[in-house]
Design a protein around this motif. Structure first.
Motif: not given
Lengths: 471, 498
Positions: A406-407, A409-410, A413
């Motif tokens: 998930l990190l 994905t940041v 992003a």
């Protein structure tokens, strides 16, 4: 012999390859015709696959070739992507002057190889399929032979891929040596005890496969090949080999090596984390869109592997869902890339997108949707893809993997946002052409619509995938 | 009640956005798209008003609940309102039409796209406040980033790119941990349905980590010190309508999340982390008030004052008393109105002079008397003068805090004084003083649409200041139920050693 009807799609494609080859040689200036015929034969092959009974579960040729629900779904996915790739890139190959009869035939060869890979239940059949698809891909990568980058990418892909195939073959031979069989099911039966040679075999095979889906640290070829190849080949690279390689991954991990989960799980987790993080970080500095999408696809493969690393059916299903949505997103992205054309020249740098939204509002909107979806922002399809993966991963209490993913994905992003910034916030440049052929427009509209409207009925695809039987 | 009123509230703005999108664009029709947007948002406002009227305030259960299968066997689309969420929906539908009216003066290019972004954002905001499933909540909560990112980035000021990126990445980083927590909750309890989770409860041994994961998301969004730095940047660069929506509604999502999820799902953990929240809230109140005193940019000053006000909100929520939580909700509604109004006021003078620097103004009272009046009301509302809605909220929060911890309450009360200091000083520097600047003399007083929008905000601020009963009525039962259901009182007593 009556089982032969189960491989009618493969037989059909083989026959079409031979027919088109002869047809193309004897009929002058038939490259466009052959191209269209190839598309048509892909559609026919799709119809043949769908026509096969859905629930059938059987193996042929002394249990070396598997026709099951996984193979069926993956083949449908494969051929559908093939059709859309053909539809969207027809104009491109004409303008880039690579419209020769060999081009569509090589694509068919490669697809045939992938179909064999998907169905293989035996080390030798698997290797045969793999080489058939790879050899066709080497040629395709360097198809624009007057272009330095294209030949370089073909050669690079060939050398590295041959190396990885060698490793893979060595792994296969080790497995054969320690299990006395090449059949997947038989390997599972014969390898109850862990021996070092077997572990080495698994590692070599995983390395070879990781190379095919460009997982870190075996990703070196991907950015160069993506950038150097003609865009129509890049889109092919980005979509189809991933489907085949992922299927083979599933088959290897969940049939012959299923009992040896402790042996491979850490490897897959490492590949997954490395790919997610490296793909996200390395893409930040890129200036070329194709190169950027290469890093992005490395990162995406990391997520697909994260699903596989769980060792559960749910994890596999989440990976298959992920790859399905990934295909649509990449298809949409490349369709947008095919539209960046001005005076018979294609543009592929990020700066060329500057201020696109002022001149081409609809194209920019599609890109916006695709990029946010690739970044995994809800309510777009890309979010659901990641969501399913994390549901499977967290179910296995692999919190570290989930949080790292998930990190990542940041971080990822950030570079997707950078493209959006260039499209929407920056000053405009010269207009691109706004006339495109129907196939390209259809591909873009259909894929964007899928991404945008996925949240309305997310169960549809999941329900189909949940019926896939792994073992 | 078979009519899906909540889904209509959620969907109506999107339908409006699609309508505007598909109407062919030409300059003359830009105007018509504005009327479409205004019509849709007003319709939504009246629909939510109707919802508030038919809403039964004496029932503790969620009302107008709709449930549909969504991700099969996993997540259901479930929406519903209780006394708390209905107020936020009302606030959202009230502020959005005002934003649509203001686009006249502030948005020069791509009006159509702007209206679409605002309408889509409204859909997501309403969705956040009425979703009763964690995944659905997360979906709406995150999706709101996309239109806001575009609003700041496309129509913002000079450093818009930096601000938009900061806003997006900060919030996204905060939220990803919440996603992990949501999925974990699913695997621990087998559901993400909020009502069922209220009944089931979550095992105390998991609560602390889950609470922290939710906290990381809400703290960024609130924003709490020390992760508040995105807010001043985002406010300064966003266009007026963007600032208004950000201050009035987007920040409230986090406060709402604290009440609905942090308190509701993890009561033990909430209690455990009370000292942390108190500390951060007090720092926010005192520190950002001091920072606000030093600002030379009007929007930045109001942005920092927002952080301070939200400090009161988090303080009130985690007193876990009836007064404290009610006060926080009231403070959020009041701050939604006041900060929206203040940003509109800044927008008014910015449109005329194109600067937000405080020292460029001065002596506006003689040139823009009508403006001076409304600005006065909002200033007083912001500093919490009795008779404005700001007072009720702060008063209740402090009352709750005094009940729990006198030291904390005393420090927080200092914040009220500082608040008065920076707001009145701002007012003095802009409205009074000598008229030195030549440009300022040419400024015209409020135009008709500005009068309408600003007075629309003056009315509720004063009305609820004198008669807070309708709002308190609406939240009373729900808050009491929340405290009752989670035994917050009992937990409190245990903690205090009674």
């Amino acid at each position: 012999m009556e089982n032969l009807q189960l491989i009618i799609p493969e037989l059909f494609i083989s026959i079409m390859i031979m027919f088109l080859l002869i047809f193309g040689v004897f009929k002058k200036n038939s490259s466009q015709l052959v191209y269209n015929l190839t598309t048509v034969s892909l559609v026919a092959a799709l119809a043949l696959i769908i026509n096969l009974e859905a629930q059938i579960q059987s193996s042929l040729f002394n249990n070396s070739y598997n026709i099951d629900s996984l193979a069926r779904f993956m083949k449908i996915l494969l051929i559908l992507s093939g059709i859309f790739v053909m539809l969207s890139s027809s104009k491109y190959i004409q303008i880039s002057k690579i419209s020769k009869i060999e081009y569509p035939i090589l694509i068919l060869c490669s697809i045939l190889g992938m179909m064999v890979m998907i169905s293989s239940n035996d080390l030798i059949v698997f290797y045969m399929g793999l080489e058939l698809q790879s050899l066709a891909l080497y040629v395709l990568a360097s198809f624009n032979r007057d272009n330095l980058l294209s030949t370089e990418s073909g050669l690079k892909y060939f050398v590295l891929s041959a190396l990885s195939s060698g490793l893979l073959l060595y792994g296969c031979s080790l497995i054969y040596g320690f299990s006395e069989t090449t059949n997947f099911n038989q390997i599972m039966v014969n390898t109850k005890e862990i021996e070092y040679g077997l572990t080495f075999g698994i590692v070599f095979i995983l390395v070879g496969l990781a190379f095919k889906i460009s997982a870190v640290p075996f990703h070196m070829w991907a950015p160069d090949v993506y950038q150097g190849s003609p865009t129509s080949v890049t889109v092919f690279f980005a979509l189809l080999p991933k489907i085949a390689a992922l299927t083979v991954f599933i088959r290897f991990l969940y049939i012959p090596f299923y009992e040896l989960g402790d042996q491979w799980q850490m490897i897959i987790i490492f590949l997954s984390i490395a790919s997610m993080v490296f793909g996200a970080v390395a893409a930040i500095g890129q200036k070329n869109l194709k190169r950027l999408i290469a890093y992005s696809s490395i990162s995406h493969m990391g997520y697909a592997l994260a699903g596989l690393s769980t060792g559960t059916t749910q994890g596999v299903q989440s990976s298959i869902t992920y790859i399905t949505i990934y295909l649509v997103m990449n298809l949409a992205f490349f369709s947008c890339l095919f539209m960046l054309k001005r005076n018979d020249e294609y543009y592929e740098n990020i700066d060329d997108l500057s201020g696109l939204s002022k001149n081409h509002p609809l194209l920019s909107l599609s890109l916006l949707v695709v990029l946010f979806s690739l970044a995994g922002i809800p309510p777009l399809a890309g979010f659901f893809a990641k969501f399913y993966i994390f549901v499977a991963v967290i179910n296995e209490k692999m919190y570290f993997l989930a949080i790292v993913g998930l990190l990542a994905t940041v971080i990822a992003a950030f570079y997707y946002l950078r493209i959006i910034k260039i499209i929407y916030f920056d000053p405009e440049k010269e207009k691109f052409e706004s006339k495109h052929n129907l196939g390209l427009k259809f591909t873009l509209v259909a894929s964007t619509f899928f991404i945008l409207a996925y949240f309305i009925y997310p169960s549809g695809i999941v329900d189909i995938i949940s019926q896939i039987n792994i073992n | 009640m078979n009519f899906p009123i909540l889904s209509s509230l959620i969907l109506l703005p999107t339908i409006g956005a699609l309508f505007i999108f598909f109407v062919r664009s030409s300059n003359s029709q830009y105007q018509s798209s504005k009327y479409v947007a205004l019509f849709i948002t007003l319709a939504n406002f009246f629909l939510s008003l109707y919802l508030w009227i038919v809403f039964d305030k004496s029932i503790v259960d969620f009302q107008f609940v709709e449930e549909r299968e969504w991700i099969s066997g996993f997540v259901n689309y479930k929406v519903g309102v209780d006394g708390i969420s209905i107020l936020f929906i009302l606030l959202t539908t009230f502020i959005t039409p005002i934003c649509v009216i203001t686009v006249n003066a502030t948005i020069k290019n791509r009006l159509k796209d702007f209206l679409i972004a605002i309408l889509i954002l409204e859909t997501f905001m309403i969705g956040v406040f009425c979703s009763l499933d964690l995944v659905v909540f997360y979906l709406f909560f995150e999706a709101g980033l996309i239109p806001m990112f575009l609003i700041i980035g496309i129509w913002g000021g000079e450093r818009r790119v930096y601000s938009a990126f900061k806003f997006f990445l900060y919030t996204l980083l905060g939220s990803v941990l919440m996603l992990v927590a949501i999925i974990s909750i699913y695997w621990i309890t087998g559901t993400t349905d909020v009502i069922k989770l209220y009944e089931l409860g979550i095992d105390a041994k998991y609560q602390n980590l889950l609470w922290l994961a939710f906290f990381s998301s809400f703290a960024v969004k609130t924003p709490m010190w020390p992760v508040h730095t995105w807010l001043p940047d985002a406010h300064v660069e966003a266009p007026t309508a963007g600032s208004v929506l950000l201050a009035a509604i987007l920040l409230k999502m986090a406060g709402y999340g604290f009440i609905r999820f942090s308190l509701g799902l993890f009561p033990d953990a909430s209690l455990y982390f009370v000292p942390l929240v108190y500390t951060l809230s007090l720092i926010a109140i005192i520190y950002t008030s001091l920072v606000a005193l030093m600002q030379e940019d009007m929007k930045k000053l109001i942005a920092y004052s927002s952080v301070a006000h939200m400090g009161f909100v988090t303080l009130g929520i985690f007193t876990m008393t009836q007064q404290g939580i009610e006060g926080s909700i009231f403070q959020m509604i009041s701050h939604g109105l006041v900060s929206a109004a203040l940003f509109l006021c800044v927008g008014v003078v910015y449109d005329r002079l194109h600067t937000r620097l405080i020292n460029r103004y001065g002596g506006l009272v003689s040139i823009m008397p009508k403006y001076a009046i409304v600005f006065m009301v909002f200033t007083l509302g912001a500093l919490g003068l009795p008779g404005t809605s700001g007072f009720i909220g702060e008063f209740l929060v402090l009352m709750g805090a005094f009940k729990k911890n006198i030291l904390v309450a005393t420090i927080a009360s200092l914040g009220v004084i500082l608040g008065a200091a920076y707001m009145l000083w701002l007012y003095k520097r802009i409205i009074f003083g000598k008229l030195i600047n030549e440009d300022v003399k040419k400024m015209v007083d409020l135009k008709r649409f500005e009068i309408v929008t600003l007075w629309l905000l003056v009315l509720p601020i004063i009305f609820f200041g004198f008669y807070p009963e309708p709002l308190i009525n609406s939240i009373e039962v729900s808050v009491a139920n929340m405290i009752d259901m989670n035994d917050l009182d009992k937990i409190n007593k245990l903690a205090l050693g009674d």
